[in-house]
Design an enzyme around this catalytic site. Sequence first.
Site, PDB file in Angstrom:
ATOM      1  N   CYS A  66       0.818  -1.213   0.000  1.00 19.01           N
ATOM      2  CA  CYS A  66       0.000   0.000   0.000  1.00 19.01           C
ATOM      3  C   CYS A  66       0.850   1.261   0.000  1.00 19.01           C
ATOM      4  O   CYS A  66       0.865   2.027   0.968  1.00 19.01           O
ATOM      5  CB  CYS A  66      -0.951  -0.028   1.185  1.00 19.01           C
ATOM      6  SG  CYS A  66      -2.038  -1.437   1.059  1.00 19.01           S
ATOM      7  N   GLU A  67       1.616   1.439  -1.055  1.00 22.01           N
ATOM      8  CA  GLU A  67       2.420   2.641  -1.266  1.00 22.01           C
ATOM      9  C   GLU A  67       2.557   2.837  -2.762  1.00 22.01           C
ATOM     10  O   GLU A  67       2.803   1.868  -3.483  1.00 22.01           O
ATOM     11  CB  GLU A  67       3.846   2.449  -0.712  1.00 22.01           C
ATOM     12  CG  GLU A  67       3.951   2.610   0.765  1.00 22.01           C
ATOM     13  CD  GLU A  67       5.348   3.058   1.186  1.00 22.01           C
ATOM     14  OE1 GLU A  67       6.052   3.727   0.409  1.00 22.01           O
ATOM     15  OE2 GLU A  67       5.704   2.721   2.315  1.00 22.01           O
TER      16      GLU A  67
END
Length: 419
Positions: free
Chosen positions: A344-345
């Site tokens: 989640c980046e």
Amino acid sequence: MDHFIYKDGKLHAEDVDLTEIARAVGTPFYVYSAATLTRHYKLFTEALSPLPHQVCFAIKSLSNIAVLKLLGDLGAGMDVVSGGEYRRALAAGVPGDRIVFSGVGKTREEMRLALTHGIRQFNVESEPELLALSEVASAMGATAPITLRVNPDVDAKTHEKIATGKSENKFGIPIAKARAVYALAATLPGIKVVGVDVHIGSQLTDLAPFEAAFQKVAELTLQLREDGHEITRLDLGGGLGIPYTRSNEAPPLPTDYGAMVKRTLGHLNCEIEIEPGRLISGNSGLLVSEVIYVKEGEGRTFLIVDAAMNDLVRPSMYGAHHDIVPVIESTADRQDYDVVGPVCETGDTFAKGRALARLEPGDLIAFRSAGAYGAVMASEYNTRPLIPEVLVMGDQFAVIRQRPSFEEILNRDSIPSWL
Ligand SMILES: *Cc1c(COP(=O)(O)O)cnc(C)c1O
């Protein structure tokens, strides 16, 4: 050159079909070729002969103990930068007298460890470290062989995060101060000066910065000898770059590097030590991953794969390029993909707008040149287990590091009784 080639339309590591490994160990995984590791190590030993030399593999680039054993059995020494790496070298059966200890922050405990089990030399990076080593060694009744790592103030012309030879970098002793620190070293109990060390950076694609640094080392060596020091060993560090893509101009070969070393330093009658990491391990490894989804975005197509930045951080950390190839050779039309992982980046992006033959969920891809600074820099970010490492030799393969179970990962945490 490496030993990852297509046979019958399938990418192989030496004689082993990568789809077979994927079936056996699951994806993602790293795979290394013993033949490529061996070949790259031997390129260096051949390039430096007939000068007396010792090639010390920089463990930090790829530290699996099976790989260290393979190289150690060929005669390689090891360059370590922590007590942990020192222990890995010993566990691989490499004797202490083939281990050099580098790094700016060696602790007293690490010094004691190396003095207890044997050390070829410490590459000392500062005056406070030199004083600490003298204290530790003399308290043990031991003598620590040392070089001083000098900072030659040479621009390695590489990525700023891996350039180490400019005066503003944290590494080494400014070369102008070196004679004074050598003079101090000669007076200290428990210290024996054996040589000079330099390492100016990583992924260098030009010999000129090396040559500039080595010329400074040659001048310094003559001065130090005039000052009465016995300089018998020159450690030239690592740093020779590799081709990360076939389209760019190839970096210099070990043979050219060796010829340059002989030209600049051969007359000094010193034993030459080098500490290559990436050139031995980089093109000896692949990261194999499976496509999870193909997602149509606004004007772009995302290829979402099961490897992520926690497994291979180089693209997000250094903006590094890795060639991506399908494991099953394909004649499908090419399409541009943004290749991303599940983390989640937004930084979890391996490549943007990369043209690849069309892929479907379930297809396998391989990131090339992933042997160096791949597995060793992996983390469990997003509680993604460290991925397995596999070694291939001829038609055999073995898992040389298991994927941990979630149970093992969760059991490392503990909840205090007062909570
Ligand atoms: C990182 C490092 C190396 C190896 O560098 P490569 O670019 O992988 O060859 C060698 N010596 C020292 C001191 C290092 O820090």
